[in-house]
Design a protein around this motif. Sequence first.
Motif, short mmCIF file in Angstrom:
data_model
loop_
_atom_site.label_atom_id
_atom_site.label_comp_id
_atom_site.label_asym_id
_atom_site.label_seq_id
_atom_site.Cartn_x
_atom_site.Cartn_y
_atom_site.Cartn_z
N PHE B 26 -8.44 -21.58 -44.22
CA PHE B 26 -9.87 -21.69 -44.55
C PHE B 26 -10.01 -22.61 -45.75
O PHE B 26 -9.24 -22.49 -46.70
CB PHE B 26 -10.46 -20.32 -44.90
N ILE B 28 -11.57 -23.45 -49.06
CA ILE B 28 -12.30 -22.71 -50.08
C ILE B 28 -12.81 -23.69 -51.14
O ILE B 28 -12.03 -24.47 -51.68
CB ILE B 28 -11.38 -21.66 -50.76
N LEU B 38 -7.02 -22.09 -47.93
CA LEU B 38 -6.50 -20.73 -48.07
C LEU B 38 -5.72 -20.44 -46.80
O LEU B 38 -6.29 -20.42 -45.70
CB LEU B 38 -7.67 -19.74 -48.24
N ALA B 40 -4.62 -18.23 -44.64
CA ALA B 40 -4.77 -16.82 -44.26
C ALA B 40 -3.68 -16.42 -43.27
O ALA B 40 -3.15 -15.31 -43.33
CB ALA B 40 -6.14 -16.58 -43.67
N GLU B 59 -0.23 -5.15 -45.94
CA GLU B 59 -1.27 -4.73 -46.87
C GLU B 59 -2.59 -5.41 -46.55
O GLU B 59 -2.62 -6.45 -45.89
CB GLU B 59 -0.85 -5.12 -48.30
N GLY B 63 -3.79 -11.05 -43.83
CA GLY B 63 -4.13 -11.95 -42.74
C GLY B 63 -4.06 -11.35 -41.35
O GLY B 63 -4.08 -12.07 -40.36
N TYR B 75 -11.83 -17.82 -34.19
CA TYR B 75 -11.75 -18.94 -35.11
C TYR B 75 -10.94 -20.00 -34.39
O TYR B 75 -10.05 -19.67 -33.63
CB TYR B 75 -11.00 -18.57 -36.39
N PRO B 290 -3.55 -15.46 -51.72
CA PRO B 290 -3.07 -16.44 -50.73
C PRO B 290 -3.42 -17.87 -51.12
O PRO B 290 -2.88 -18.81 -50.56
CB PRO B 290 -3.77 -16.02 -49.44
N1 LIG Z 1 -13.89 -16.52 -42.95
C1 LIG Z 1 -13.08 -16.58 -44.04
N2 LIG Z 1 -13.24 -17.56 -44.95
C2 LIG Z 1 -12.43 -17.63 -46.02
N3 LIG Z 1 -11.42 -16.79 -46.27
C3 LIG Z 1 -11.20 -15.79 -45.41
C4 LIG Z 1 -12.03 -15.63 -44.24
N4 LIG Z 1 -11.57 -14.55 -43.55
C5 LIG Z 1 -10.53 -14.07 -44.25
N5 LIG Z 1 -10.30 -14.80 -45.35
C6 LIG Z 1 -9.22 -14.60 -46.34
O1 LIG Z 1 -8.01 -14.58 -45.62
C7 LIG Z 1 -7.15 -13.59 -46.12
C8 LIG Z 1 -6.75 -12.64 -45.01
O2 LIG Z 1 -7.85 -11.85 -44.65
P1 LIG Z 1 -7.80 -10.80 -43.46
O3 LIG Z 1 -7.28 -11.48 -42.25
O4 LIG Z 1 -9.13 -10.18 -43.36
O5 LIG Z 1 -6.75 -9.76 -43.99
P2 LIG Z 1 -6.45 -8.28 -43.44
O6 LIG Z 1 -7.17 -8.11 -42.16
O7 LIG Z 1 -4.96 -8.25 -43.31
O8 LIG Z 1 -6.91 -7.36 -44.51
C9 LIG Z 1 -7.89 -12.89 -47.24
O9 LIG Z 1 -7.44 -13.43 -48.45
C10 LIG Z 1 -9.32 -13.25 -47.01
O10 LIG Z 1 -10.00 -13.36 -48.23
#
Ligand SMILES: Nc1ncnc2c1ncn2[C@@H]1O[C@H](COP(=O)(O)OP(=O)(O)O)[C@@H](O)[C@H]1O
Lengths: 352, 336
Positions: B26, B28, B38, B40, B59, B63, B75, B290
Motif C-alpha cells: 500500500f 502510504i 507499506l 502488508a 499477530e 497482514g 485488492y 511494516p
Molecule cells: N487498505 C490499506 N491501506 C493501507 N494500509 C493497510 C490497508 N489494509 C491494511 N493495511 C496495513 O497492512 C498491515 C496488515 O494489515 P492486516 O492485513 O489487516 O493485518 P491482520 O489482518 O493480520 O491484522 C497493517 O499494518 C495495516 O495497517
Amino acid sequence: MDISKLSMHVNVEDFLPATEEEKEYMVQMRPSTTFFRDGLKRLSKNKVAMVSFFIILLITLSAIFVPMFWPYKYESMLGMQPGKPVDASFNNLRPFEYSSTEQARIEAGESVFPHVFGTDSSGRDYFIRVIYGTRISLAVGFFASIIVLVIGLLVGSVSGYCGGRVDIIIMRIVDIIYSLPDMLMVILLASVMKVTLGPAIDGTPLAKIGSNIISLFIIFALLYWVSMSRLVRGQILSLREQEYVLAAQAAGAKGSWIIRKHLIPNCISVIVISTALQIPSAIFTESYLSFLGLGVNAPMPSLGSLASDALNGLNSYPYRLIIPAIVISLIVLSLNLFGDGLRDAFDPKLNS
Amino acid sequence: MSSNTPNEVNKNAQPLIEVKGLKQYFQINTGFFRSIPLKAVDDISFSIREGETLGLVGESGCGKTTAGRSILHLYTPTAGEVIYRGKPIITAKDIAEFRTKATMVFQDPYSSLDPRMTVADIIGEPLDVHHMYKSQEERRQRILELMDHVGLNSEHAARYAHEFSGGQRQRVGIARALAVNPDFIVCDEPVSALDVSIQAQVINMFEELQDKLGLTYLFIAHDLLVVRHISDRIAVMYLGRMVELADAKEIYERPLHPYSKALISAVPVPDPVTARANKRIALTGEIPSPLHAPSGCPFRTRCPYAQPVCAESMPPFREVEKGRFVACHRVEEINS
Ligand SMILES: Nc1ncnc2c1ncn2[C@@H]1O[C@H](COP(=O)(O)OP(=O)(O)O)[C@@H](O)[C@H]1O
Ligand code: SF4
Ligand SMILES: [Mg+2]
C-alpha cells in the motif's frame, strides 16, 4: 360450568406442531425494496410528523393556488383606480372592514369579497400579500436548499472520494468559510450585492426576480454549502470503510450495483433529511434579511418584509406583525418537526 | 467441540489454490508529496489442496487479512499470482468467474452486513449479482436452504441484521459466503469478534459445512487454539512474510521457527509432558511497523537466537523437511 376452564392443566392442542400452512404464514419474505416502505410505515405512525406534514402541505398548496382565484392582486393598491381620484378609505382597513366605496356597492346590492386580514397602508389586500409572501419564502427556502444540496454533494463527494491532497485543500477552504461569522457575512454580501447586482441585471429576465433574491441565492451558494459538503464527505468516508461494500465486491458486484444497492440507500436518508432541515433555515435567513431591508424588492412581499413593514403601525395594527410571524413560525416549526420525524423513520438503528 | 472426524485430505490431490510470490503493497502518504510502500504482504507462496483447511496465524497487523483479500483479488496484487485449479487468475473475466468459486467470511459481523437490507436480501445478494435463479420462488427456496445450512430460522429472513446477536450475524455472513456454491472460502478471523461461548459452535459449524459441502478453507486467526482444532496445515505469518508452514499436528509438537516456538509456547496446553517440552519463550518488544521493517530477517529484533548473519540477508522460505517450510537462517542449529 365447564370444569376444564378451572384446571391448571395446559391445553394440549396449543402445543401441537405447526401445520405446513402455519409455517408458511410465518415465512414471509419481503420483496427486495422494502426499506423505503418500512420507513414510510414508521413515518405514518408518528403523529407529530404527520400533523406537521399536513400543515406544510396546507400552507404550500394555499401559497400555490389561492392567488389564482383570489379577486385581489398582491401589488394592486385598491384605492388607486385609473382616471379616478385616490380613494384613501381603502388604506389601513381592519379585518373584514370595507372601504366607503365598497360599503356603497354593498348597499346597492352588489356582493364584495371581504378583506380577510384588512388592507395595508397603501390599500393592498393583506391576506393575499401574506399568501404571496409565503409563496416567496417557501420558494426561496426550497431553491436555496437545492443549491446547497447540489454544491455540497458535488464538493463533498469529490473530497471524500479523491481523498489525499484534494481533500486537504477542500477541507481547509471549508474550515475558513465555517469560521466566518455568517450573519455578518450575509449582511455584508447582501448590501454589497444590492448595490452592484441591481444595475448589472437590469433589463434581463433576471430583473423580474429581483436583485435581492438573486443575491440571496448567491449567498447560500457561497456560504451555506459547507456543512452539507462536510456531511456528504463524512458519509462517503464512513461508507468506504464499511465491510459490506467489500463483501458486495467479493460477491462479484460491480460499481453501479454497489452504488445503487449500498451507497445510496445508506446515505440518502441522511442527505434528504438534512436538506429538508436546510429549508427552514433558508426561510429564516430570507426572513431576517427581508426584515433588515435586504430581502425581496418592493412591491414583492415576503414574510420577513411584511413583518418589517408592520413595524411602522405596530400600535394600531399589531396583527400585521403577528400574522406573518405566526406563518413563519408554523413553517419553520413544522418543517423541523417533519425533518426529525423523517430521521427517526429512516434510521433503522434507532428503531429496533 | 464434538465432531472429531479428522478431515482426511488426499495428500496427492491437485492443489485447488496456489499462491505464488504474492505481494501487496500500500502506498502510504508521509508528506504532501512523498509516499512510501507499506509491505502488508511480501512475497508469500503456498498451496491449498482440495478439501483441506489451511490455518493462517500471526499477530494482529501482520497482514493476514490483506493476504486473504488479495488472494480473492479484492485488492489488486502488487505482484505474484493466484492459480485456481491450474489456471492463473489474470483477466477481469477470470476474476468474475473466480468470484463464484471463492468467497469470504468477514471478521466483523457488524460492519460486514448492510444495515439497510434484510437477512434474506443479504444472503441473496450474490445470487442476485450472478443471476443464479430463474424465479423469485427459486430464490426464496435457495435462501431458506442456505439459512438452514447455518442454523438460522426461516422466520429471520425478513428481519434486519441489527436485530441479531453477533453469532447470528456471523451465520448470516457465512450463509452469504455459501450462496454461490463456492469451493473455497477465506474465513477471516470469523470467530474473534464473538463471545467465547459461541466460538466453538461456529467453528463446529464450519467443520460440518466442510464435510457436507466439500469446502476448502483458508482459515485466518490470531488465536492458535482456534485454528488448531480446524486446520490440517498451519502457516505462520510475521510482518507480511510467511515464516513457517507445516502440518498442524507437527507444528504444535515441534515448532521449528523461533517465532512459531514463541507463539505455541504461549498457548496453554493441558498435557504436562508437551507443556514442559515447549518451554515458554516470551516475546519481548513490540512488533515493528511494516513501514520500517528491519533489514534481513524481519523477526531478528525479537528473536532470542538472532546472530549478525540474520541482519545481513533475508532468510529464504525453504523446505527443511518434506512438506515443511521455514524461513530462518539458523533453523538447523536451533533445532539440533
Ligand atoms: N487498505 C490499506 N491501506 C493501507 N494500509 C493497510 C490497508 N489494509 C491494511 N493495511 C496495513 O497492512 C498491515 C496488515 O494489515 P492486516 O492485513 O489487516 O493485518 P491482520 O489482518 O493480520 O491484522 C497493517 O499494518 C495495516 O495497517
Ligand atoms: S533468521 Fe535469525 S533472527 Fe530470523 S528467526 Fe532465524 S535465528 Fe531468528
Ligand atoms: Mg485482520
